[in-house]
Design an enzyme around this catalytic site. Structure first.
Site, PDB file in Angstrom:
ATOM      1  N   HIS A 238      -8.098  22.227  17.505  1.00 46.59           N
ATOM      2  CA  HIS A 238      -7.017  23.203  17.542  1.00 46.59           C
ATOM      3  C   HIS A 238      -7.629  24.586  17.688  1.00 46.59           C
ATOM      4  O   HIS A 238      -8.653  24.869  17.083  1.00 46.59           O
ATOM      5  CB  HIS A 238      -6.227  23.109  16.235  1.00 46.59           C
ATOM      6  CG  HIS A 238      -5.165  24.154  16.083  1.00 46.59           C
ATOM      7  ND1 HIS A 238      -5.247  25.176  15.176  1.00 46.59           N
ATOM      8  CD2 HIS A 238      -4.005  24.344  16.756  1.00 46.59           C
ATOM      9  CE1 HIS A 238      -4.176  25.948  15.272  1.00 46.59           C
ATOM     10  NE2 HIS A 238      -3.414  25.466  16.223  1.00 46.59           N
ATOM     11  N   ASN A 239      -6.997  25.456  18.489  1.00 44.26           N
ATOM     12  CA  ASN A 239      -7.520  26.811  18.700  1.00 44.26           C
ATOM     13  C   ASN A 239      -9.040  26.802  18.806  1.00 44.26           C
ATOM     14  O   ASN A 239      -9.744  27.496  18.081  1.00 44.26           O
ATOM     15  CB  ASN A 239      -7.087  27.746  17.567  1.00 44.26           C
ATOM     16  CG  ASN A 239      -5.607  28.109  17.693  1.00 44.26           C
ATOM     17  OD1 ASN A 239      -4.974  27.788  18.706  1.00 44.26           O
ATOM     18  ND2 ASN A 239      -5.062  28.770  16.701  1.00 44.26           N
TER      19      ASN A 239
ATOM     20  N   GLU B 192      -8.037  23.258  23.140  1.00 45.41           N
ATOM     21  CA  GLU B 192      -6.882  24.107  23.318  1.00 45.41           C
ATOM     22  C   GLU B 192      -7.326  25.459  23.866  1.00 45.41           C
ATOM     23  O   GLU B 192      -8.316  26.035  23.417  1.00 45.41           O
ATOM     24  CB  GLU B 192      -6.175  24.289  21.979  1.00 45.41           C
ATOM     25  CG  GLU B 192      -4.839  24.945  22.153  1.00 45.41           C
ATOM     26  CD  GLU B 192      -4.121  25.142  20.829  1.00 45.41           C
ATOM     27  OE1 GLU B 192      -4.695  24.862  19.771  1.00 45.41           O
ATOM     28  OE2 GLU B 192      -2.980  25.621  20.887  1.00 45.41           O
TER      29      GLU B 192
ATOM     30  N   ASP C 132      -5.675  29.175  24.621  1.00 54.64           N
ATOM     31  CA  ASP C 132      -4.523  30.040  24.410  1.00 54.64           C
ATOM     32  C   ASP C 132      -4.671  31.200  25.405  1.00 54.64           C
ATOM     33  O   ASP C 132      -5.542  32.048  25.236  1.00 54.64           O
ATOM     34  CB  ASP C 132      -4.613  30.530  22.953  1.00 54.64           C
ATOM     35  CG  ASP C 132      -3.267  30.890  22.381  1.00 54.64           C
ATOM     36  OD1 ASP C 132      -2.312  31.005  23.149  1.00 54.64           O
ATOM     37  OD2 ASP C 132      -3.197  31.064  21.154  1.00 54.64           O
TER      38      ASP C 132
ATOM     39  N   HIS D 281      -6.103  34.474  20.260  1.00 52.35           N
ATOM     40  CA  HIS D 281      -4.934  34.055  19.508  1.00 52.35           C
ATOM     41  C   HIS D 281      -3.931  35.200  19.576  1.00 52.35           C
ATOM     42  O   HIS D 281      -4.129  36.232  18.952  1.00 52.35           O
ATOM     43  CB  HIS D 281      -5.337  33.758  18.067  1.00 52.35           C
ATOM     44  CG  HIS D 281      -4.338  32.888  17.358  1.00 52.35           C
ATOM     45  ND1 HIS D 281      -4.441  32.543  16.058  1.00 52.35           N
ATOM     46  CD2 HIS D 281      -3.211  32.287  17.797  1.00 52.35           C
ATOM     47  CE1 HIS D 281      -3.429  31.768  15.710  1.00 52.35           C
ATOM     48  NE2 HIS D 281      -2.674  31.598  16.744  1.00 52.35           N
TER      49      HIS D 281
ATOM     50  N   GLU E  36      -2.104  26.685  26.208  1.00 53.58           N
ATOM     51  CA  GLU E  36      -1.008  27.351  25.553  1.00 53.58           C
ATOM     52  C   GLU E  36      -0.838  28.612  26.384  1.00 53.58           C
ATOM     53  O   GLU E  36      -1.585  29.574  26.252  1.00 53.58           O
ATOM     54  CB  GLU E  36      -1.367  27.657  24.108  1.00 53.58           C
ATOM     55  CG  GLU E  36      -0.161  27.645  23.220  1.00 53.58           C
ATOM     56  CD  GLU E  36      -0.529  28.026  21.816  1.00 53.58           C
ATOM     57  OE1 GLU E  36      -0.300  29.196  21.485  1.00 53.58           O
ATOM     58  OE2 GLU E  36      -1.069  27.179  21.088  1.00 53.58           O
TER      59      GLU E  36
END
Ligand SMILES: *C1O[C@H](CO)[C@@H](O)[C@H](O)[C@H]1NC(C)=O
Ligand SMILES: *[C@@H]1O[C@H](CO)[C@@H](O)[C@H](O)[C@H]1NC(C)=O
Ligand SMILES: *[C@@H]1O[C@H](CO)[C@@H](O)[C@H](O)[C@H]1NC(C)=O
Ligand SMILES: *[C@@H]1O[C@H](CO)[C@@H](O)[C@H](O)[C@H]1NC(C)=O
Ligand SMILES: *[C@@H]1O[C@H](CO)[C@@H](O)[C@H](O)[C@H]1NC(C)=O
Length: 643
Positions: A179-180, A209, A211, A224, A258
């Site tokens: 994640h992230n 991931e 973003d 983020h 994302e």
């Protein structure tokens, strides 16, 4: 027949021949002591040797004599518990003949196929004393080296390579996911770093991931959103992924975008992915025709897939092959449901630095708000989404009727937990057909992790964790994906794959594969000293945890051995009933008792129950950060059987 008398002299002749050179000029210092120990091929820990040396050097001259060195060698290499084991299997207490070794392998180590060839290979490999080797006999020195070798670790050697069927559809596997991935510390102000991608890929992680946000000069950036985390360019992220993607595993990587970019910068992203990833990028189905189920990891070896929102259907994409789509965009409708849990759907991320406002007050029932938002997607990016079209989860019923096999969704741990608890059977059946990705709830701003086990229990494939945050959750993640060669893909058990499964993690009594697991914790060796100790001491205890379905969750511990980190003995047998061994992980934790109320972590090791060898085995230990603490180890005897 080996002669005991000559064997004693074998040992001393050999021992003296190894140390002879160093002692020619008399006493030796600490450096020479370390060099000599290395010559014996016995792994040793610097701190332990340092304190044993200090204790031997009673005159504080910095030098020791031959007898002192023998004492150090014995302290490090002579393992009473292994010597006792050796003696029980050696009729004359001095050597194992071929037949004795075969009997030991078959009866104690559960190697039913062991024969004289196996035994004689082990002697050739591990026996250091030439005379014994020539006679095809194993002395204690050989036995010790064998018991400490990779041949006798707890983790099965056969599971160190890819051994599972890799030709099943992607949804049949647990897939190592982060994640992230770009964050290496917390979620609000920490740095974003390329190393996050490289290190996750090197650990076999297969779902990353990214973003993405509009950057200056038309260059998309990764960070983020709405936080003070630093920015890195999308282009370099893709370059790093290209470089590291297949170093640890051959199997496909999913880039979960994302995407917060304008259509213009989405086109830039599509261009970078095509030009940098080249042939690796999946831009069409495997043979250009419309498939009916997800392809297998085998079919997608060395491929990189994009997961993003998509305009229209895969059929339409296949029909457009070869047409110019530059500059074309479209809109995707997105239904957003906000409920009391502050479910944090990635595309709807609010500024995280602002306090969230809860939309209802008091004890009344939670109200659901629905809004429809239109998201602009560049066709050029949309066309790169082949097997992983993101889709908002509405209900299992909606999925059964409308979801395509190439569509899948992400949901936060909160929503997933609720469904795993209240609709377990449907969740399991859903995950038989579709990929589900679970991510940490938005309020975990310090990058803490949830327990991935509860989502593996219902068959979720992509259970994403913050890889940068060590702790029991990452130990479970690392332990689970040790299996199948560290490829990042582990085949789900049959009951989480077959279409008519009735499995739920809550109604499992009477599982025909249930086992009784018995672990005798014999000893520890060269454990890290307590951080309170000024020498090489600790007050160690071992905790064994079972992580699995609710009924199997268990934890037992040994007593404390006072003041001994070098060679503590526990001699304790712990027994566990495990109903669903296919989902169980076993975690060994070594702690130092600081006081009756608090313990300090010394090391741990986690692995799948069914990847455990039976018999006498040693367990390597890892630090909090997952770094090897070799030669620190535990020595155990393990059995598990169906009853
Ligand atoms: C499913 O969605 C998740 C979450 O965004 C994504 O990471 C994953 O790659 C997707 N997989 C497929 C096959 O759609
Ligand atoms: C031992 O077993 C292996 C196969 O497992 C076989 O190749 C070998 O010939 C056997 N050796 C003896 C001495 O039976
Ligand atoms: C992160 O915050 C949670 C509370 O929100 C706390 O329980 C946890 O210990 C924190 N973790 C770390 C690593 O600081
Ligand atoms: C020992 O480690 C614990 C936690 O790992 C830490 O809280 C403590 O301060 C350390 N003590 C010393 C003396 O370093
Ligand atoms: C463990 O067992 C061995 C052999 O049975 C015995 O010699 C030793 O004293 C025992 N140690 C402890 C701490 O119980």
């Amino acid at each position: 027949m080996g002669l005991p008398v000559s064997l004693i002299s074998f040992f001393f002749t050999w021992f003296l021949s190894v140390i002879h050179d160093k002692f020619r000029k008399g006493r030796i210092n600490f450096e020479s002591t370390l060099e000599l120990l290395a010559k014996f091929d016995i792994p040793f820990d610097y701190v332990h040797v340092k304190y044993i040396f200090k204790a031997s050097d009673t005159l504080k001259t910095g030098h020791i004599g031959l007898e002192d060195f023998r004492g150090i060698y014995r302290a490090i290499a002579h393992r009473c518990e292994i010597h006792e084991l050796f003696k029980t299997h050696s009729p004359n207490n001095k050597i194992l003949q071929l037949q004795d070794l075969v009997a030991f392998l078959r009866n104690q180590q559960f190697q039913e196929n062991a024969n004289e060839t196996t035994a004689s290979d082990l002697i050739a490999k591990f026996e250091p004393i030439e005379e014994a080797k020539r006679n095809r006999e194993m002395t204690f020195e050989g036995f010790l080296r064998y018991m400490s070798s990779d041949d006798c670790t707890l983790f099965k050697n056969e599971h160190r390579t890819v051994y599972q069927d890799m030709t099943r559809p992607l949804c049949d596997y647990f897939i190592s996911s982060s994640h992230n991935t770009y964050l290496i510390s917390d979620q609000l102000i920490g740095p974003s770093h390329l190393w996050g991608y490289a290190s996750a890929l090197m650990k076999g992680c297969r779902c990353l991931e990214i973003d993405c946000w509009d950057g200056s000069n038309g260059e998309p950036v990764v960070y983020h959103g709405h936080t003070l985390t630093s920015k890195i360019s999308f282009k370099t992220v893709i370059q790093v992924i290209h470089k590291y993607a297949f170093l640890a595993s051959d199997y496909p990587v999913v880039l979960s975008l994302e995407n917060h970019c304008s259509p213009k910068q989405q086109e830039v992203m599509a261009d970078y992915m095509k030009s940098i990833l080249g042939d690796r990028l999946v831009t069409s189905t495997i043979d250009g025709t419309m498939p009916t189920e997800l392809p297998s990891p085998e079919a997608l070896k060395f491929k990189i897939m994009i997961k993003n929102k998509k305009l229209g259907t895969l059929e339409e994409t296949l029909g457009r092959v070869g047409t110019d789509i530059h500059g074309q965009t479209g809109e995707v409708e997105e239904v957003q449901t906000t409920d009391d849990e502050l479910d944090d759907e990635p595309s709807a991320k609010e500024p995280l630095l602002k306090k969230r406002r809860v939309s209802w007050k008091g004890a009344g029932p939670p109200r659901k708000k629905q809004k429809i938002k239109k998201v602009k997607i560049a066709l050029a990016l949309s066309e790169l989404v082949i097997y992983c079209k993101s889709r908002k989860f509405i209900s299992f019923e909606d999925s059964r009727e409308n979801q395509k096999f190439y569509e899948n969704h992400s949901m936060s741990e909160l929503k997933a937990r609720k469904m795993a608890k209240t609709l377990a059977a449907e969740f399991v059946q859903h995950n038989v057909r579709f990929l589900s990705r679970i991510y940490p709830k938005g309020t975990r701003t310090n990058s803490s992790n949830y327990n991935p086990q509860e989502f593996w229990n219902v068959g979720c494939q992509l259970v994403a964790l913050n890889f940068q945050t060590p702790g029991v959750q990452m130990d479970l993640q690392n332990g689970k994906f040790l299996d199948n060669g560290g490829s990042g893909y582990v085949l789900k058990p049959e009951f989480l794959r077959c279409r008519n499964t009735q499995f739920t993690p809550y109604s499992i009594s009477g599982n025909q594969h249930a086992v009784v697991l018995t672990i005798k914790l014999i000893s520890g060796h060269q454990l890290p000293p307590s951080n309170l100790s000024r020498t090489n001491k600790a007050d160690p205890l071992v905790i064994i945890e079972i992580h699995g379905v609710t009924e199997d969750q268990a934890k037992q511990q040994t007593c404390v051995v006072k003041g001994n980190a070098l060679c503590p003995r526990w001699n304790e047998t712990l027994t566990f009933q495990v109903q669903v061994p296919e989902l169980a992980l076993v975690r060994f934790v070594v702690e130092d008792q600081l006081s009756l109320a608090s313990n300090d972590f010394l090391g741990q090791y986690t692995l799948p129950l069914l990847s455990m060898n039976k018999g006498y085995r040693h367990i390597p230990l890892l630090s909090k950060l997952g770094v090897s603490l070799s030669p620190a180890s535990l020595f155990v005897h393990v059995t598990y059987f169906q009853q």
